[in-house]
Design a protein around this motif. Structure first.
Motif, PDB file in Angstrom:
ATOM      1  N   ILE A 197       6.871 -75.555   4.621  1.00  0.00           N
ATOM      2  CA  ILE A 197       7.769 -76.712   4.540  1.00  0.00           C
ATOM      3  C   ILE A 197       7.753 -77.310   3.142  1.00  0.00           C
ATOM      4  O   ILE A 197       8.799 -77.648   2.567  1.00  0.00           O
ATOM      5  CB  ILE A 197       7.367 -77.787   5.585  1.00  0.00           C
ATOM      6  N   VAL A 198       6.561 -77.441   2.572  1.00  0.00           N
ATOM      7  CA  VAL A 198       6.445 -78.007   1.227  1.00  0.00           C
ATOM      8  C   VAL A 198       7.156 -77.114   0.208  1.00  0.00           C
ATOM      9  O   VAL A 198       7.906 -77.604  -0.642  1.00  0.00           O
ATOM     10  CB  VAL A 198       4.957 -78.190   0.838  1.00  0.00           C
ATOM     11  N   TYR A 199       6.951 -75.806   0.298  1.00  0.00           N
ATOM     12  CA  TYR A 199       7.611 -74.890  -0.639  1.00  0.00           C
ATOM     13  C   TYR A 199       9.130 -74.918  -0.469  1.00  0.00           C
ATOM     14  O   TYR A 199       9.878 -74.801  -1.450  1.00  0.00           O
ATOM     15  CB  TYR A 199       7.082 -73.462  -0.456  1.00  0.00           C
TER      16      TYR A 199
ATOM     17  N   VAL B  93       1.915 -90.309  -0.174  1.00  0.00           N
ATOM     18  CA  VAL B  93       2.897 -89.585  -0.984  1.00  0.00           C
ATOM     19  C   VAL B  93       4.024 -89.126  -0.063  1.00  0.00           C
ATOM     20  O   VAL B  93       3.852 -88.211   0.738  1.00  0.00           O
ATOM     21  CB  VAL B  93       2.258 -88.377  -1.694  1.00  0.00           C
ATOM     22  N   THR B  94       5.177 -89.787  -0.175  1.00  0.00           N
ATOM     23  CA  THR B  94       6.327 -89.457   0.655  1.00  0.00           C
ATOM     24  C   THR B  94       7.289 -88.559  -0.107  1.00  0.00           C
ATOM     25  O   THR B  94       7.222 -88.446  -1.335  1.00  0.00           O
ATOM     26  CB  THR B  94       7.073 -90.730   1.086  1.00  0.00           C
ATOM     27  N   LEU B  95       8.213 -87.936   0.625  1.00  0.00           N
ATOM     28  CA  LEU B  95       9.210 -87.082  -0.010  1.00  0.00           C
ATOM     29  C   LEU B  95      10.083 -87.887  -0.970  1.00  0.00           C
ATOM     30  O   LEU B  95      10.416 -87.413  -2.064  1.00  0.00           O
ATOM     31  CB  LEU B  95      10.078 -86.400   1.055  1.00  0.00           C
TER      32      LEU B  95
ATOM     33  N   GLU C 174      -0.212 -75.396  -9.992  1.00  0.00           N
ATOM     34  CA  GLU C 174      -1.067 -76.544 -10.299  1.00  0.00           C
ATOM     35  C   GLU C 174      -0.782 -77.756  -9.422  1.00  0.00           C
ATOM     36  O   GLU C 174      -1.698 -78.333  -8.830  1.00  0.00           O
ATOM     37  CB  GLU C 174      -0.918 -76.911 -11.782  1.00  0.00           C
ATOM     38  N   ILE C 175       0.487 -78.147  -9.308  1.00  0.00           N
ATOM     39  CA  ILE C 175       0.805 -79.378  -8.583  1.00  0.00           C
ATOM     40  C   ILE C 175       0.676 -79.199  -7.077  1.00  0.00           C
ATOM     41  O   ILE C 175       0.090 -80.038  -6.385  1.00  0.00           O
ATOM     42  CB  ILE C 175       2.213 -79.887  -8.956  1.00  0.00           C
ATOM     43  N   LEU C 176       1.200 -78.103  -6.535  1.00  0.00           N
ATOM     44  CA  LEU C 176       1.140 -77.924  -5.084  1.00  0.00           C
ATOM     45  C   LEU C 176      -0.290 -77.725  -4.601  1.00  0.00           C
ATOM     46  O   LEU C 176      -0.657 -78.210  -3.532  1.00  0.00           O
ATOM     47  CB  LEU C 176       2.024 -76.747  -4.660  1.00  0.00           C
TER      48      LEU C 176
END
Length: 205
Positions: free
Chosen positions: A154-156, A96-98, A135-137
């Motif tokens: 970083i994800v947030y 799963v890439t950005l 849910e998704i994160l």
């Protein structure tokens, strides 16, 4: 606005909303959701009452509360189901890439554009971000090898930026196609336009 969302499938995957999976309960959930959406098309969310939803659905009060806790519960159920398509697709990916995340986000938004524009009209898009964060994160982190607090920041950061881009695209409506924005973001991430893009938010030392 036309309804491009498959509301017959828009029932929550969350256990708190599934009092029953029997066909009768599913039919009731579908009637409630369809009625809620019809009301939302013509009425501001704040002005919609549970009583109106019950009346339009032609169900009993008991049936409504057997399936949902409130009108917000109905709305969040729809958001969760729409976004569950992303989770299902994510589980089919070896990586799963950005870039993949951005593309999927735009595809889901484009497919359900009218619904999300109604949320934007009533200043309810924050509920979408809440569902994403909750849910998704969590699903992302459960599948990821990156478990550190730093990686979560970083994800947030990336999700917040993407959410604002999607919100702006909804607001501008047909100024650019989803493909136009995807190309722009892809070029930006690849550094192809960075040197020619001066951001007012960047403070030079």
């Amino acid at each position: 606005m036309t309804n491009d969302t498959n509301w017959s499938e828009c029932v929550s995957l969350r256990e708190s909303m599934y009092r029953s999976n029997n066909p009768s309960a599913l039919r009731s959930q579908t009637r409630i959701i369809n009625s809620f959406y019809q009301l939302l098309n013509d009425t501001a969310y704040e002005e919609i009452s549970v009583k109106q939803i019950i009346s339009k659905s032609q169900i009993s009060r008991k049936t409504f509360y057997r399936n949902f806790d409130s009108k917000e519960d109905v709305l969040i159920s729809c958001i969760s189901k729409i976004l569950s398509a992303y989770i299902e697709e994510m589980h089919t990916q070896s990586e799963v890439t950005l870039s993949w995340i951005i593309e999927q986000a735009f595809r889901i938004l484009e497919h359900n554009k009218n619904f999300f524009q109604l949320l934007q009209r009533d200043n309810l898009l924050y509920l979408v971000l809440n569902v994403i964060n909750r849910e998704i994160l969590d699903e992302h982190f459960s599948l990821s090898d990156q478990k550190s607090d730093f990686s979560r920041y970083i994800v947030y950061f990336n999700v917040g930026a993407l959410f604002n881009v999607l919100s702006l695209w909804l607001e501008k409506d047909d100024a650019y196609s989803a493909d136009d924005i995807l190309r722009f973001l892809s070029d930006y991430m690849a550094g192809g336009i960075t040197k020619n893009l001066k951001s007012p938010l960047v403070i030079q030392p």
